[in-house]
Write a protein that holds these residues in place. Sequence first.
Motif, PDB file in Angstrom:
ATOM      1  N   MET A  27       0.843  -1.199   0.000  1.00  0.00           N
ATOM      2  CA  MET A  27       0.000   0.000   0.000  1.00  0.00           C
ATOM      3  C   MET A  27       0.882   1.256   0.000  1.00  0.00           C
ATOM      4  SD  MET A  27      -3.098   0.980   2.551  1.00  0.00           S
ATOM      5  CE  MET A  27      -3.991   2.501   2.457  1.00  0.00           C
ATOM      6  N   ALA A  28       1.908   1.259   0.835  1.00  0.00           N
ATOM      7  CA  ALA A  28       2.815   2.405   0.890  1.00  0.00           C
ATOM      8  C   ALA A  28       3.578   2.565  -0.424  1.00  0.00           C
ATOM      9  CB  ALA A  28       3.779   2.252   2.063  1.00  0.00           C
ATOM     10  N   GLN A  29       3.998   1.457  -1.026  1.00  0.00           N
ATOM     11  CA  GLN A  29       4.740   1.532  -2.277  1.00  0.00           C
ATOM     12  C   GLN A  29       3.871   2.064  -3.412  1.00  0.00           C
ATOM     13  OE1 GLN A  29       6.179  -2.537  -2.487  1.00  0.00           O
ATOM     14  NE2 GLN A  29       8.245  -1.862  -1.981  1.00  0.00           N
ATOM     15  N   VAL A  30       2.638   1.593  -3.502  1.00  0.00           N
ATOM     16  CA  VAL A  30       1.736   2.078  -4.555  1.00  0.00           C
ATOM     17  C   VAL A  30       1.475   3.559  -4.353  1.00  0.00           C
ATOM     18  CG1 VAL A  30      -0.605   1.927  -5.502  1.00  0.00           C
ATOM     19  CG2 VAL A  30       0.688  -0.172  -5.036  1.00  0.00           C
ATOM     20  N   HIS A  31       1.248   3.968  -3.111  1.00  0.00           N
ATOM     21  CA  HIS A  31       1.024   5.389  -2.843  1.00  0.00           C
ATOM     22  C   HIS A  31       2.251   6.206  -3.231  1.00  0.00           C
ATOM     23  CE1 HIS A  31       0.596   9.028  -0.204  1.00  0.00           C
ATOM     24  NE2 HIS A  31      -0.440   9.087  -1.006  1.00  0.00           N
ATOM     25  N   ALA A  32       3.431   5.740  -2.874  1.00  0.00           N
ATOM     26  CA  ALA A  32       4.668   6.452  -3.210  1.00  0.00           C
ATOM     27  C   ALA A  32       4.838   6.569  -4.726  1.00  0.00           C
ATOM     28  CB  ALA A  32       5.867   5.739  -2.602  1.00  0.00           C
ATOM     29  N   LEU A  33       4.579   5.476  -5.432  1.00  0.00           N
ATOM     30  CA  LEU A  33       4.705   5.480  -6.893  1.00  0.00           C
ATOM     31  C   LEU A  33       3.769   6.515  -7.515  1.00  0.00           C
ATOM     32  CD1 LEU A  33       5.878   4.130  -9.479  1.00  0.00           C
ATOM     33  CD2 LEU A  33       3.914   2.568  -9.375  1.00  0.00           C
ATOM     34  N   SER A  42      -2.379   3.225 -14.845  1.00  0.00           N
ATOM     35  CA  SER A  42      -3.358   2.140 -14.831  1.00  0.00           C
ATOM     36  C   SER A  42      -2.913   1.072 -13.839  1.00  0.00           C
ATOM     37  CB  SER A  42      -3.471   1.525 -16.226  1.00  0.00           C
ATOM     38  OG  SER A  42      -2.275   0.828 -16.547  1.00  0.00           O
ATOM     39  N   THR A  43      -3.834   0.178 -13.529  1.00  0.00           N
ATOM     40  CA  THR A  43      -3.522  -0.951 -12.649  1.00  0.00           C
ATOM     41  C   THR A  43      -2.353  -1.744 -13.213  1.00  0.00           C
ATOM     42  OG1 THR A  43      -5.844  -1.079 -11.994  1.00  0.00           O
ATOM     43  CG2 THR A  43      -4.497  -3.033 -11.590  1.00  0.00           C
ATOM     44  N   GLU A  44      -2.385  -1.978 -14.520  1.00  0.00           N
ATOM     45  CA  GLU A  44      -1.332  -2.766 -15.169  1.00  0.00           C
ATOM     46  C   GLU A  44       0.025  -2.078 -15.054  1.00  0.00           C
ATOM     47  OE1 GLU A  44      -4.331  -2.075 -16.497  1.00  0.00           O
ATOM     48  OE2 GLU A  44      -5.175  -4.096 -16.394  1.00  0.00           O
ATOM     49  N   GLU A  45       0.045  -0.752 -15.194  1.00  0.00           N
ATOM     50  CA  GLU A  45       1.309  -0.018 -15.077  1.00  0.00           C
ATOM     51  C   GLU A  45       1.863  -0.112 -13.658  1.00  0.00           C
ATOM     52  OE1 GLU A  45       0.807   3.523 -18.389  1.00  0.00           O
ATOM     53  OE2 GLU A  45      -0.367   3.659 -16.529  1.00  0.00           O
ATOM     54  N   VAL A  46       0.993  -0.028 -12.675  1.00  0.00           N
ATOM     55  CA  VAL A  46       1.415  -0.156 -11.278  1.00  0.00           C
ATOM     56  C   VAL A  46       1.953  -1.555 -11.032  1.00  0.00           C
ATOM     57  CG1 VAL A  46       0.627  -0.137  -8.863  1.00  0.00           C
ATOM     58  CG2 VAL A  46      -0.185   1.633 -10.453  1.00  0.00           C
ATOM     59  N   MET A  47       1.229  -2.574 -11.534  1.00  0.00           N
ATOM     60  CA  MET A  47       1.666  -3.962 -11.376  1.00  0.00           C
ATOM     61  C   MET A  47       3.059  -4.161 -11.973  1.00  0.00           C
ATOM     62  SD  MET A  47      -1.876  -5.908 -12.461  1.00  0.00           S
ATOM     63  CE  MET A  47      -0.962  -7.281 -13.123  1.00  0.00           C
ATOM     64  N   GLU A  48       3.248  -3.657 -13.173  1.00  0.00           N
ATOM     65  CA  GLU A  48       4.517  -3.830 -13.876  1.00  0.00           C
ATOM     66  C   GLU A  48       5.650  -3.105 -13.153  1.00  0.00           C
ATOM     67  OE1 GLU A  48       6.396  -2.422 -18.092  1.00  0.00           O
ATOM     68  OE2 GLU A  48       4.357  -3.231 -18.136  1.00  0.00           O
ATOM     69  N   ASN A  56      -3.379  -7.997  -5.442  1.00  0.00           N
ATOM     70  CA  ASN A  56      -2.777  -7.114  -4.446  1.00  0.00           C
ATOM     71  C   ASN A  56      -2.932  -5.653  -4.867  1.00  0.00           C
ATOM     72  OD1 ASN A  56      -1.328  -6.088  -2.302  1.00  0.00           O
ATOM     73  ND2 ASN A  56       0.613  -6.984  -2.896  1.00  0.00           N
ATOM     74  N   VAL A  57      -2.620  -5.344  -6.107  1.00  0.00           N
ATOM     75  CA  VAL A  57      -2.718  -3.963  -6.594  1.00  0.00           C
ATOM     76  C   VAL A  57      -4.165  -3.489  -6.561  1.00  0.00           C
ATOM     77  CG1 VAL A  57      -2.412  -2.451  -8.609  1.00  0.00           C
ATOM     78  CG2 VAL A  57      -0.592  -4.055  -7.950  1.00  0.00           C
ATOM     79  N   ASN A  58      -5.105  -4.318  -6.993  1.00  0.00           N
ATOM     80  CA  ASN A  58      -6.524  -3.925  -6.953  1.00  0.00           C
ATOM     81  C   ASN A  58      -6.979  -3.614  -5.531  1.00  0.00           C
ATOM     82  OD1 ASN A  58      -7.226  -3.950  -9.694  1.00  0.00           O
ATOM     83  ND2 ASN A  58      -7.596  -6.147  -9.671  1.00  0.00           N
ATOM     84  N   MET A  59      -6.586  -4.472  -4.580  1.00  0.00           N
ATOM     85  CA  MET A  59      -6.971  -4.271  -3.192  1.00  0.00           C
ATOM     86  C   MET A  59      -6.351  -2.977  -2.643  1.00  0.00           C
ATOM     87  SD  MET A  59      -6.423  -6.823   0.055  1.00  0.00           S
ATOM     88  CE  MET A  59      -4.657  -6.739  -0.059  1.00  0.00           C
ATOM     89  N   VAL A  60      -5.078  -2.749  -2.926  1.00  0.00           N
ATOM     90  CA  VAL A  60      -4.379  -1.556  -2.445  1.00  0.00           C
ATOM     91  C   VAL A  60      -4.973  -0.289  -3.061  1.00  0.00           C
ATOM     92  CG1 VAL A  60      -2.171  -0.342  -2.608  1.00  0.00           C
ATOM     93  CG2 VAL A  60      -2.228  -2.704  -1.822  1.00  0.00           C
ATOM     94  N   LEU A  61      -5.245  -0.322  -4.356  1.00  0.00           N
ATOM     95  CA  LEU A  61      -5.839   0.849  -5.006  1.00  0.00           C
ATOM     96  C   LEU A  61      -7.205   1.174  -4.403  1.00  0.00           C
ATOM     97  CD1 LEU A  61      -4.846   0.143  -8.725  1.00  0.00           C
ATOM     98  CD2 LEU A  61      -3.937   1.968  -7.249  1.00  0.00           C
ATOM     99  N   ARG A  62      -7.989   0.150  -4.144  1.00  0.00           N
ATOM    100  CA  ARG A  62      -9.305   0.350  -3.523  1.00  0.00           C
ATOM    101  C   ARG A  62      -9.152   0.986  -2.136  1.00  0.00           C
ATOM    102  NH1 ARG A  62     -11.464  -4.345  -4.805  1.00  0.00           N
ATOM    103  NH2 ARG A  62     -10.444  -5.408  -3.090  1.00  0.00           N
ATOM    104  N   ASP A  63      -8.163   0.501  -1.361  1.00  0.00           N
ATOM    105  CA  ASP A  63      -7.917   1.069  -0.030  1.00  0.00           C
ATOM    106  C   ASP A  63      -7.463   2.526  -0.121  1.00  0.00           C
ATOM    107  OD1 ASP A  63      -8.614  -1.286   1.238  1.00  0.00           O
ATOM    108  OD2 ASP A  63      -6.541  -1.927   1.596  1.00  0.00           O
ATOM    109  N   LEU A  64      -6.566   2.819  -1.046  1.00  0.00           N
ATOM    110  CA  LEU A  64      -6.079   4.192  -1.197  1.00  0.00           C
ATOM    111  C   LEU A  64      -7.185   5.136  -1.652  1.00  0.00           C
ATOM    112  CD1 LEU A  64      -2.572   3.452  -2.755  1.00  0.00           C
ATOM    113  CD2 LEU A  64      -3.008   4.475  -0.499  1.00  0.00           C
ATOM    114  N   VAL A  65      -8.092   4.653  -2.504  1.00  0.00           N
ATOM    115  CA  VAL A  65      -9.257   5.452  -2.896  1.00  0.00           C
ATOM    116  C   VAL A  65     -10.133   5.677  -1.668  1.00  0.00           C
ATOM    117  CG1 VAL A  65     -11.409   5.437  -4.239  1.00  0.00           C
ATOM    118  CG2 VAL A  65      -9.249   4.828  -5.348  1.00  0.00           C
ATOM    119  N   GLY A  66     -10.308   4.637  -0.843  1.00  0.00           N
ATOM    120  CA  GLY A  66     -11.103   4.745   0.372  1.00  0.00           C
ATOM    121  C   GLY A  66     -10.536   5.745   1.372  1.00  0.00           C
ATOM    122  N   TRP A  67      -9.228   5.888   1.395  1.00  0.00           N
ATOM    123  CA  TRP A  67      -8.571   6.861   2.270  1.00  0.00           C
ATOM    124  C   TRP A  67      -8.566   8.255   1.630  1.00  0.00           C
ATOM    125  CZ3 TRP A  67      -5.041   6.331   6.696  1.00  0.00           C
ATOM    126  CH2 TRP A  67      -5.120   5.093   7.324  1.00  0.00           C
TER     127      TRP A  67
END
Length: 168
Positions: A27-33, A42-48, A56-67
């Motif tokens: 979650m922290a890494q996706v937010h930092a990116l 996109s989700t695919e770009e984050v995954m790559e 994992n990326v879908n769940m993290v993105l959903r959480d970050l949107v929720g925050w």
Amino acid sequence: MKTEEIRQQFVQAWGVLGTSWGISRSMAQVHALLLLSKSEMSTEEVMEELKLSRGNVNMVLRDLVGWNLIYKQTKPGDRKEYFIAEHDIWQIAVRVITERKKREIMPAKQTVKMLMANATDTKDADQLHVKNMLSELNSFIEQMDTLSDLLLKAEKNALLKNVLKLMS
């Protein structure tokens, strides 16, 4: 150091720090990116980029949107969803404080108050110690609640300026 190296080191460091703040490394890494990205991803770009699974990326993105730390966007003619981070650091802090208050301070406050209300009056040393500790904890939680309210009400940079004035 090249920009890409700086970004990669920041993403890794933010991921490690995130675990000490009680959030997952991914979650922290996706937010930092997304924070260091000027444009949406996109989700695919984050995954790559982070070598993380789709789930994992879908769940993290959903959480970050929720925050409310990132926003979901779409592009006309494109079925993919894109994500972009809030880039105003003050707004990020306000949103994190709001979520922490909702998820941590308020439940702790309710629990301690309920336990204090259920404590019986007695002269038992153990019971008195428990009641005293609950009372001190309640006082601390109330102060943290008040502090978080002050932070949420403060204008951008006003709080810091006032604290620095007091320290001079």
